[in-house]
Design an enzyme around this catalytic site. Structure first.
Site, mmCIF file in Angstrom:
data_model
loop_
_atom_site.group_PDB
_atom_site.id
_atom_site.type_symbol
_atom_site.label_atom_id
_atom_site.label_comp_id
_atom_site.label_asym_id
_atom_site.label_seq_id
_atom_site.Cartn_x
_atom_site.Cartn_y
_atom_site.Cartn_z
ATOM 1 N N ASP A 54 0.638 -1.417 0.028
ATOM 2 C CA ASP A 54 0.286 0.053 0.084
ATOM 3 C C ASP A 54 1.426 1.066 0.399
ATOM 4 O O ASP A 54 2.532 1.491 -0.029
ATOM 5 C CB ASP A 54 -0.679 -0.020 0.906
ATOM 6 N N TYR A 104 6.836 -10.131 6.263
ATOM 7 C CA TYR A 104 6.982 -8.266 6.299
ATOM 8 C C TYR A 104 7.364 -8.702 8.091
ATOM 9 O O TYR A 104 7.338 -9.020 8.786
ATOM 10 C CB TYR A 104 5.581 -8.408 6.782
#
Length: 322
Positions: A65, A129
């Site tokens: 994002d 992540y």
């Protein structure tokens, strides 16, 4: 893409690239006359200078994002050279793309030749992540300007890390993660397998003096899965931080997960994008490579890229930006 003209040589590559996400509207290309722009726009613009017979399109493995960073994302692309011209070596391709990239916050790290049936998103067996936190920062302007877009600064002086680690254990394994999915996800299934969720002290910031570091503590949250739902990592991070601050208990995290309700009081929180980093995207067979090419014979044939994956059902691919 259509068939290559007679004599044209088509080669498929896997490229790893990194970016500082602050300046971008996410990794995916933004089409049309909008002012926002994605990392993919710059990659494909640089690829125009390769003089491919057909336009080069990047198929991104992991969509991030706006504001999210990547230490290592990946994509595949096809380059068709004209008759009589051999395919670019992975090293030449890497250098050419970096030479023509117009944005200093993007860098191609490495490239590999891969078979024509390789798919950067579908073939990936693991994504990891990292989320960076900083405690002991009562005012935002106390944090170095070099760290402000690279971590989530919390006013609290400390976190109950033991409780966060206990809560993270409830998230491990195969579950319906609907409670941690934001609206707008195209994923058909919300079932995912979280292989790793850790909370640990992070290193002191290299951008801060010893005096500035005094009172600040950095923390690292790491999550590994084959794929994630839309904003799943940031929503899990927000809930674990709530546990660390004493707002939630580990038992409540288990209840949130089992509720499958994305609109509940606590699970609607989303950690800021700028603290999140895509650390790694892994593929079967790449761990042993040293020469920038894959063993074509090992991986050719229908479904060949499923070999070497963990012995468990394959999950649906990413449901949207993380």
């Amino acid at each position: 893409m259509g068939s290559a003209p007679a004599g044209a040589v088509r080669a498929r590559y896997l490229v790893y690239f990194q970016y500082w996400g602050t300046a971008f509207n996410g990794v995916a290309a933004v089409r049309g006359a909008q002012r926002a722009i994605g990392v993919q726009n710059f990659l494909e613009e640089a690829a125009e200078r390769l003089n491919s017979v057909e336009p080069v399109k990047f198929t991104i493995s992991s969509r991030t994002d706006a504001g999210v960073h990547a230490l290592s994302n990946s994509a595949h692309l096809d380059v068709q050279r004209r008759s009589g011209q051999p395919p670019f070596s992975p090293e030449v391709l890497t250098e050419a793309l970096n030479t023509h990239l117009r944005h200093p916050a993007i860098r191609v790290v490495r490239a590999f030749r891969v078979p024509s049936n390789f798919h950067a998103r579908h073939t990936a067996t693991s994504r990891t992540y990292l989320y960076r936190l900083a405690t002991g920062c009562p005012r935002p302007n106390q944090l170095s300007v070099f760290e402000r877009n690279l971590c989530w600064a919390l006013q609290a002086n400390s976190l109950d890390v033991a409780a966060m680690q206990e809560a993270a254990q409830h998230l491990l394994g195969t579950h319906d993660f609907s409670a941690f999915q934001s609206a707008g996800s195209p994923a058909k299934s919300s079932v995912r397998t979280l292989r790793r969720a850790t909370v640990s002290p992070g290193p002191a910031s290299p951008f801060l003096s010893s005096q500035e570091n005094r009172g600040l503590q950095f923390w690292s949250l790491e999550f590994e899965s084959q794929s994630f739902l839309y904003r799943q990592v940031r929503r899990m991070t927000a809930v674990l931080v709530a546990v660390g601050l004493g707002v939630l208990t580990p038992a409540q995290v288990k209840a949130i997960l089992e509720s499958r309700d994305p609109l509940g009081r606590h699970q609607t929180r989303v950690a800021p994008a700028h603290g999140l980093f895509l650390m790694a995207v892994r593929y079967p067979g790449l761990g042993d490579l040293a020469d920038g090419s894959l063993d074509f014979a090992q991986w050719e044939g229908p479904g060949a890229w499923d070999r070497g994956a963990p012995s468990q059902p394959r999950e649906p691919m990413d449901g949207g930006p993380v």
